[in-house]
Design an enzyme around this catalytic site. Structure first.
Site, PDB file in Angstrom:
ATOM      1  N   GLU A 253       0.207   8.974   1.015  1.00 10.99           N
ATOM      2  CA  GLU A 253       0.200   7.700   0.237  1.00 10.99           C
ATOM      3  C   GLU A 253       1.536   6.942   0.473  1.00 10.99           C
ATOM      4  O   GLU A 253       2.003   6.460  -0.692  1.00 10.99           O
ATOM      5  CB  GLU A 253      -0.170   8.076  -1.276  1.00 10.99           C
ATOM      6  CG  GLU A 253      -1.572   8.859  -1.249  1.00 10.99           C
ATOM      7  CD  GLU A 253      -1.987   9.298  -2.638  1.00 10.99           C
ATOM      8  OE1 GLU A 253      -1.215   9.290  -3.299  1.00 10.99           O
ATOM      9  OE2 GLU A 253      -3.109   9.329  -2.821  1.00 10.99           O
TER      10      GLU A 253
ATOM     11  N   ASP B   3      -9.493  15.342  -4.087  1.00  8.96           N
ATOM     12  CA  ASP B   3      -8.574  15.215  -4.924  1.00  8.96           C
ATOM     13  C   ASP B   3      -8.795  15.357  -6.336  1.00  8.96           C
ATOM     14  O   ASP B   3      -9.233  14.424  -7.159  1.00  8.96           O
ATOM     15  CB  ASP B   3      -7.985  13.764  -4.882  1.00  8.96           C
ATOM     16  CG  ASP B   3      -6.830  13.315  -5.715  1.00  8.96           C
ATOM     17  OD1 ASP B   3      -6.091  14.353  -6.096  1.00  8.96           O
ATOM     18  OD2 ASP B   3      -6.581  12.275  -5.779  1.00  8.96           O
TER      19      ASP B   3
ATOM     20  N   GLU C 192      -6.452  13.629 -14.691  1.00 10.49           N
ATOM     21  CA  GLU C 192      -6.666  12.382 -14.225  1.00 10.49           C
ATOM     22  C   GLU C 192      -7.968  11.705 -14.029  1.00 10.49           C
ATOM     23  O   GLU C 192      -8.356  10.736 -14.325  1.00 10.49           O
ATOM     24  CB  GLU C 192      -5.852  12.418 -12.880  1.00 10.49           C
ATOM     25  CG  GLU C 192      -6.147  11.050 -11.928  1.00 10.49           C
ATOM     26  CD  GLU C 192      -5.491  11.305 -10.715  1.00 10.49           C
ATOM     27  OE1 GLU C 192      -4.708  12.167 -10.210  1.00 10.49           O
ATOM     28  OE2 GLU C 192      -5.367  10.310  -9.871  1.00 10.49           O
TER      29      GLU C 192
END
Ligand code: GCW
Length: 700
Positions: A274, A347, A375
């Site tokens: 990322e 993820d 998240e």
């Protein structure tokens, strides 16, 4: 006569009073005390030969929390025994024995917990992992990436060198105590998207201050490092891990760190992921990068936790990439390198199968990374207990050394020799009074610690302990049947169901990553702006079309199944044996496909969304009925969050079903309520704020 008095209005008032009285007795509670509440305690006489600061803490805890007989005698001994491993301990009704002072402290906390919840006081307990670590994604300006509990407890936006106050030290002590109470013994103090500045003198001074506070509680500090630090901080022309100048820079840095913090734990690295720099920027490999850092830390006893979270936009299947990149390097990492692997291949989704790297890397140490901060699971708003998710992950059978090769056993040293064993959890802690942004999220911090200590515990047992420790108004009522039936049972039942409910109203049957934009909160199955990389958009994952839905990762599709051991690969590959919970993770199926219940796939999807939403309605009803058992502050906090959760679950259900219906073209089956919203409306808003979607938004 008496009966007559209690009729009509007065009877109603009496009833109301009876309802309100117990609640009125319970003091408002901001949740700061977590699961560590010492209500009614007795005096105890303790003898202990060890004089370390840590042993003193053990004594203090026992004195402050003793619920045994008044005047009872306890003996604390630091002495090795064959049955003790690492910081483990032996409890007997009148003694705690450990091989280390921190073992005594863990033993003291366990002893008190057992007193409170009414468990056996004869036990030998050893940790599953040597290193039980929290990863704080805290930025140096005080913000927290994916943090939902306020600002960082370590960093704040400061113009000059970072400062430390007495209030900071007090909070860090409380933090360390809470961690020690569940056996967590390490913390990475900064975000994996790391600023090189963390390694500057000023910041290292503050890291030392934190380490000094955490040390007596048995906690070591670790840091996330930016691979380009030698360039940014050291002004070198390169960060090539094979360049002598770079190696020397890291050596000097390590010496400097260990001079200040002799028990410093090591580095956590997110490299070539990322947008973060890494060895590949210099045509070097993960092995080159990780081993270089391992070599500079090795003389000091430090470790490198090198993350396997890597993927590029060009690949057809993100789920395959970590395995493809890391498997060729198996056996080539130094002994003090541990590859840190997220529980699933993508993820931290509400549900994923286990990462195929577990058990497959047989000559390399591997550690699981869990995400405590939610998240993708409703942030601090949705009531979702993660004990069940982690139990499912740890108990997943990789079959890599035959049946029973669970993820837990593949990582805790029982199947493969590992010099170091470790586990990481991305923390959900911030400056909020209740630490975690919501009272129920404290259960996830607690559960992570308990599973890191003992990876065979069940989510049920942990939920039961946590509710007793956190909500029992007077700990002796942990054994009171009125409280147990009235509160404990319904609350643990709600917790145990909560994750499955979320999977159902967000992404059932193996669906994943159908979030709107980078916030990862509400639904966005349609979300695919041209400027956003495709693997950050939901259609890449659900692949809904006129022909059906789901990601074909079978041997005829991307063949991701083949990364698993043969038995598992066959199970996932075959439609008849693929567990329904992973159906659309591995298979692309027509809307009319018949699932196990006999329904069509479309009907089943509708049914699941409806069921998930309905579960939240039930959670609301349950909680509403529990008012007499909880103080007002915590009661209302949970109540209002559940209201919002129900609203947002409805948005999820409506958004996903209306969107998928544009492809299935099938009607909502009986029992699936009609949507409240329209697709046009939901596509135009940000599902977190329910306001018009901003023009610019990111990805991931
Ligand atoms: O899940 C993604 C998150 C990023 C995070 C990244 C990672 C710290 O959306 O916020 O960055 O994973 O784990 O590195």
């Amino acid at each position: 006569m008496v009966i007559k008095i209690f009729t009509g209005t007065s009877a109603f008032l009496f009833f109301l009073l009876a309802l309100l009285l117990p609640a009125a007795r319970l003091k408002a509670d901001d949740g700061h005390g977590l699961w560590l509440r010492n209500n009614k305690t007795n005096p105890v006489i303790i003898s202990c030969s060890d004089k370390s600061a840590t042993a003193m803490l053990a004594i203090e805890e026992l004195k402050d929390g003793w619920m045994g007989k008044a005047g009872a005698k306890m003996l604390l001994i630091v002495k090795f025994d064959q049955s003790i491993k690492g910081d483990g301990y032996i409890l007997k009704p009148q003694s705690i024995q450990a091989a280390t002072p921190v073992g005594l402290l863990y033993g003291a906390f366990d002893y008190l917990r057992r007193q409170k919840v009414g468990e056996d006081l004869h036990v030998t307990s050893n940790p599953s992992y040597q290193r039980r670590i929290l990863n704080h994604w805290d930025n140096l300006n005080g913000t927290i990436e994916r943090g939902y509990a306020g600002s960082s407890i370590f960093w704040r936006n400061e113009k000059q060198a970072p400062t430390v106050t007495e209030a900071d030290r007090k909070l860090w002590r409380e933090y360390a105590r809470a961690n020690a109470s569940v056996g967590i013994n390490g913390a990475v103090l900064n975000n994996v998207n790391a600023s090189p500045i963390i390694l500057s003198d000023d910041y290292l001074n503050k890291v030392k201050e934190v380490a000094d506070v955490l040390r007596p509680y048995g906690m070591r500090v670790y840091l996330s490092v930016n691979f380009a630090s030698p360039m940014v901080l050291g002004k070198l022309a390169t960060a090539d891990p094979l360049a002598p100048g770079v190696i020397n820079w890291w050596k000097d840095k390590a010496n400097e760190i260990y001079k200040a913090i002799p028990d410093f734990g090591g580095f956590l690295v997110k490299a070539n992921s990322e947008g973060q720099p890494g060895p590949q920027d210099y045509k070097r490999t993960h092995v080159d990068g990780a081993n270089m850092l391992a070599d500079v830390l090795q003389p000091h006893g430090g470790i490198v936790m090198w993350r396997a979270f890597v993927y590029s936009a060009s690949d057809k299947d993100r789920a395959k990439q970590a395995y493809e990149e890391f498997m060729p390097f198996d056996g080539r990492f130094r002994d003090n390198v541990i590859i840190q692997v997220k529980n699933g291949p993508i993820d931290f989704q509400p549900r994923e199968p286990f990462s195929p790297l577990f058990g497959a890397m047989k000559k390399t140490s591997v550690m699981p990374e869990f995400q405590i901060t939610k998240e993708y699971l409703g942030e601090n708003i949705h009531l979702v207990y993660l004990g069940t998710l982690w139990e499912e992950a740890l108990k997943s059978d990789t079959y890599q050394q035959g049946k029973g090769s669970t993820v837990a056993r593949c990582t805790d040293g029982s199947l493969y020799p590992q010099q170091y064993t470790a586990i990481a959890g991305v923390a959900n802690i911030g400056l909020d009074a209740n630490w975690c942004g919501s009272n129920f999220d404290q259960a996830n911090w607690y559960a992570y610690g308990r599973l890191a200590w003992d990876n065979q515990l069940t989510a049920t047992q942990i939920a039961d302990e946590w509710v007793k420790l956190t909500f029992s108004p007077d700990q002796t009522t942990a054994g009171d049947s009125k409280w147990q039936n009235g509160f404990l049972k319904p609350v643990t039942a709600m917790m145990m169901k909560s994750r499955e409910a979320m999977v159902n109203y967000e992404m059932p049957l193996g669906l994943h990553h159908i979030f709107a934009a980078d916030r990862h909160y509400g639904p966005g199955p349609w979300y695919a702006p041209k400027k956003v990389r495709v693997d950050w958009t939901p259609p890449y994952y659900h692949k809904a079309g006129a022909d059906g839905i789901g990601f074909d990762r079978t041997s005829k599709g991307t063949a991701a199944v083949n990364q698993y051991q043969q038995t598992v690969a066959d199970e996932f590959d075959n439609l008849k044996t693929c567990p329904e919970k992973y159906l659309l993770w591995f298979h692309h199926l027509p809307w009319t496909y018949q699932v196990a219940s006999g329904r069509t796939l479309w009907d089943e999807i509708c049914y699941r969304y409806q069921d998930g939403l309905q579960s939240v309605k039930e959670f609301q009803k349950t909680w509403d009925s529990l008012r007499p058992f909880v103080d007002e502050q915590r009661f209302e906090e949970v109540q209002s969050k559940l209201q919002r959760q129900y609203h947002d679950a409805q948005v999820y259900k409506d958004g996903c079903l209306l969107y998928f219906q544009t492809f299935s073209k099938m009607p909502f089956p009986p029992g699936c309520e009609k949507p409240i919203y329209t697709l046009d409306y939901l596509e135009s808003i940000d599902p977190f704020t329910m306001e018009k979607f901003p023009a610019s938004n990111g990805g991931q």
